[in-house]
Design an enzyme around this catalytic site. Structure first.
Site, PDB file in Angstrom:
ATOM      1  N   ARG A 112     -67.579 -15.871  30.024  1.00  0.00           N
ATOM      2  CA  ARG A 112     -69.251 -16.316  31.999  1.00  0.00           C
ATOM      3  C   ARG A 112     -70.438 -16.408  31.161  1.00  0.00           C
ATOM      4  O   ARG A 112     -70.653 -15.439  30.725  1.00  0.00           O
ATOM      5  CB  ARG A 112     -68.533 -14.594  32.085  1.00  0.00           C
TER       6      ARG A 112
ATOM      7  N   LYS B 139     -61.032  -4.989  44.051  1.00  0.00           N
ATOM      8  CA  LYS B 139     -62.498  -6.237  44.775  1.00  0.00           C
ATOM      9  C   LYS B 139     -61.303  -6.902  45.876  1.00  0.00           C
ATOM     10  O   LYS B 139     -60.709  -7.557  46.440  1.00  0.00           O
ATOM     11  CB  LYS B 139     -62.482  -7.323  43.819  1.00  0.00           C
TER      12      LYS B 139
ATOM     13  N   PRO C  24     -66.965 -12.308  45.744  1.00  0.00           N
ATOM     14  CA  PRO C  24     -67.772 -10.655  46.331  1.00  0.00           C
ATOM     15  C   PRO C  24     -67.463 -10.098  45.299  1.00  0.00           C
ATOM     16  O   PRO C  24     -66.089 -10.125  44.754  1.00  0.00           O
ATOM     17  CB  PRO C  24     -66.937 -10.896  47.361  1.00  0.00           C
ATOM     18  N   GLU C  25     -67.878  -9.032  45.004  1.00  0.00           N
ATOM     19  CA  GLU C  25     -67.404  -7.646  43.356  1.00  0.00           C
ATOM     20  C   GLU C  25     -67.629  -6.417  44.406  1.00  0.00           C
ATOM     21  O   GLU C  25     -67.652  -6.152  45.660  1.00  0.00           O
ATOM     22  CB  GLU C  25     -68.741  -8.030  42.523  1.00  0.00           C
TER      23      GLU C  25
END
Length: 286
Positions: A276, A58, A2-3
């Site tokens: 990432r 967030k 969830p961003e």
DNA sequence: CCTTGTGTTCTCCG
DNA sequence: CCGGAGAACACAAG
């Protein structure tokens, strides 16, 4: 993951349902998600209600009726917050009251039960998510660490130019840095860079004015679009009612490593940037 | 081994 | 040697 668009979708969903509902029960199934004691959580939440739900980056902020405390919930990577009405929970009673919709399930960590019988489930497979109760000063301190909201007037082209100019790190590391811009994670960082035609591994200070403008435009275009599509469900994200988001079909590069670029057909490369997994079109992004 | 958000710790450079 | 930037690690479970 969830961003910003996913957390905002959840915020808007829950705002419709749980405001002003009296909390009758607080059940912790895993105390690992609690950043305060269950006793304190119960003391602050029982027999009161949530008056407002806001979001910073967030992080979800549930403000309590006492006007002194706030429930903070961060979903981290695999957290879910799902609201279920009593009717939904007991629907179909044909199988001995067995709950449909599978909640609570093996990953349910915390449950708030409201006076109307509805429940709010905090689920998390990986136990990174957390719930905390803070007072005003602590909240202010927490919030002060965040950079500007990318969809607020604070986030200007000029600001973006300033934070990029002096940094020796990659543009992706900056997009992911919550103290510089709040709310962008791995999915939208890659999407924004692709839309702007900028390699995520490019050194921030080398990006010129037109590149900054394209990045700014990409951020303030893609995030709202993802919100209107109710977020990206790649792995575990669901909205505030347990439904999947619809933005995954709009993703241009995230999760598309090895496939042809949607713009030029060149094979999309995957490499690690800022620690990432990152997808890049070597043709379209410079 | 990989995946990832964030807080913490380590390392490097001026 | 100090400070700060940036990188690396820790966490967790599938």
């Amino acid at each position: 993951m969830p961003e910003l668009p996913e957390v905002e979708t959840i915020r808007r969903d829950l705002e419709q349902y749980i405001l002003n509902l009296r909390i009758k029960k607080v059940t912790a199934i895993s105390s690992k998600v609690l950043r305060t004691s269950l006793k304190n959580l119960q003391k602050k939440l029982l027999n009161t209600h949530i008056t407002a739900i806001t979001r910073r980056g967030k992080l979800l902020i549930f403000s309590l009726h006492d006007e002194k405390h706030h429930l903070l919930i961060h979903l981290k990577m695999t957290g879910q917050l799902i609201y279920r009405t009593k009717k939904f929970l007991i629907a179909g009673g044909h199988s001995l009251g067995q709950r449909i919709g599978g909640l609570p399930d093996a990953y349910t960590r915390l449950i708030l039960t409201f006076q109307n019988g509805a429940e709010l489930f905090l689920n998390d497979m990986r136990l990174f998510a957390y719930a905390h109760i803070v007072d005003h000063p602590t909240l202010e301190k927490t919030l002060s660490a965040f950079g500007p909201e990318p969809l607020s007037s604070d986030f200007t082209k000029n600001y973006l130019e300033i934070i990029l100019k002096k940094r020796q790190t990659s543009i992706k590391a900056i997009l992911l840095n919550q103290t510089l811009i709040a709310g962008i994670g791995n999915i939208y960082a890659d999407e924004v860079c692709f839309a702007a035609g900028i390699r995520p591994d490019r050194k921030a200070s080398t990006i010129k004015k037109d590149g900054v403008a394209r990045l700014h435009e990409a951020i303030i275009t893609i995030l709202p679009l993802a919100i209107t599509k109710r977020g990206t469900t790649f792995n575990s994200y669901v909205d505030g009612t347990g439904k999947k988001g619809n933005f995954v079909s709009h993703l241009q590069v995230y999760g598309h490593g090895g496939k042809p670029c949607p713009r030029c057909g060149t094979t999309l490369q995957k490499k690690k940037v800022a620690g990432r997994g990152t997808v890049i079109c070597p043709q379209c992004q410079k």
